[in-house]
Design an enzyme around this catalytic site. Sequence first.
Site, short mmCIF file in Angstrom:
data_model
loop_
_atom_site.label_atom_id
_atom_site.label_comp_id
_atom_site.label_asym_id
_atom_site.label_seq_id
_atom_site.Cartn_x
_atom_site.Cartn_y
_atom_site.Cartn_z
N ASP B 11 1.55 51.43 58.73
CA ASP B 11 0.81 51.31 59.98
C ASP B 11 -0.60 51.84 59.76
O ASP B 11 -0.79 52.93 59.23
CB ASP B 11 1.49 52.11 61.10
CG ASP B 11 2.75 51.41 61.60
OD1 ASP B 11 2.94 50.24 61.26
OD2 ASP B 11 3.52 52.06 62.34
N ASP B 130 9.44 40.27 67.77
CA ASP B 130 10.13 41.48 68.21
C ASP B 130 11.10 41.06 69.31
O ASP B 130 10.70 40.38 70.25
CB ASP B 130 9.13 42.49 68.80
CG ASP B 130 8.12 42.97 67.77
OD1 ASP B 130 8.38 42.83 66.56
OD2 ASP B 130 7.06 43.49 68.18
#
Lengths: 204, 251
Positions: B11, B130
């Site tokens: 990330d 997702d």
Amino acid sequence: MFSRFGLKSIKMKIVIINYGAGNIQSIKFAIKRLGFDAVLTNDVEEIKNADKVIFPGVGEASSAMSKLRDSGLDNLIPNLKQPVLGICLGMQLMCHSSEEGNTKGLGIFDVDVIKFSSKVKVPQIGWNQITNLKSTLFKGIEENEHIYLVHSFYAPLCNETIAECSYEVDYSAALQKDNFYGTQFHPEKSSDVGQRILENFLKM
Amino acid sequence: MLAKRIIPCLDIKDGRTVKGVNFVDLRDAGDPVELAEIYSKEGADELVFLDISATEQKRKTLADLVFRVAEKVNIPFTVGGGISSVEDVDVLLQNGADKVSINSSAVKNPQLINDLVAKFGSQCIVVAIDAKQIDGEWIVHLVGGKVPTDRKLFEWAKEVEDRGAGEILFTSMDNDGTKDGFANEALAKLSTELNIPIIASGGAGNKQHFTDTFVNGKADAALAASVFHFKEIGIQELKEELKENGIPVRI
């Protein structure tokens, strides 16, 4: 790493043919990691006068081929005398034809590129193994080493096959005819194995 | 044989890695380039950089990072996070990214998938999905899984494939962060119904989970973040175990 092979001291001119087909930054960086600078160009004279020519390519065959024609490179490439390395789509365009977009290729390798069937996942993405290695391009590379590929079309086995790969069928992972080399895989993305293959090419 | 891939995910915020990482040998634990090099040396097959920054300089910072990673790393990497146009993708690929991953922008404007594929080819377009289960139905979510949509996972995944995406990165929000294993049932269904590679994400907690997702989930690749960052699982030892379990890996 490069000093191991004594390459850094050799002065040579490497060009990457720039015809607007895909990401060429990676191959430029890979050459830089070996201690060389490569020039990106579509200039006929500059390509003719280079010591080594790299012919990359990512994307769709027919549009890449028309870009080659637009810059007159389709006539130049098959007549080059120095070592030429086609990578991925570059290799496919060096073949007789490609099923993708029904494309007539440069005709250097006498083989027709066809598509994987739907029995396997398409595109093939990832690390596969190379076998039956037959060229100095693979000097120091063991059988069954992994290399990185991303492709939906492939060159079947033929007289010019110098490395094989297996996905649905056994097919050409690399081709060679005279001074022309082609790899379906991306040496610039194939970790240390790929780096060595690229280095072998630059040493030719 | 085509190997199953192990993919650490980093990330990124403002050009730096976000989550704390537990690499004692790092000079700068926040430097994504250094971390990428280490993962590459440890045998990672691919890397994913997920940019979560929301600043105005975001695009340039990310492009700079991509350039620096491409300079050093000789394995493929994917960049995702807030990518919403052909121009965004062009800049990232020009700077050396191998693939880009789009998520919310594809749900909001599915035509974007076709446009990207037409311009850059299937091979570099990953669509991230997702999803979580609501009343037994897998529902696609946006904004990191916070906002439900009216799309169902399997229908959307099929559409994504039909529009030409080269790969699907499926994250189960039900599994993400639990360390209880991947959503193998849904993964197996995706992998069987679709004919493009599926990357499993969300739920990795131990080495067995990776074997399970390749065997039961039929995944082509498995992605994880914290188990790698905190050195709970080493990539090399993970691959050794996968190999012992008969799963093709690159060692």
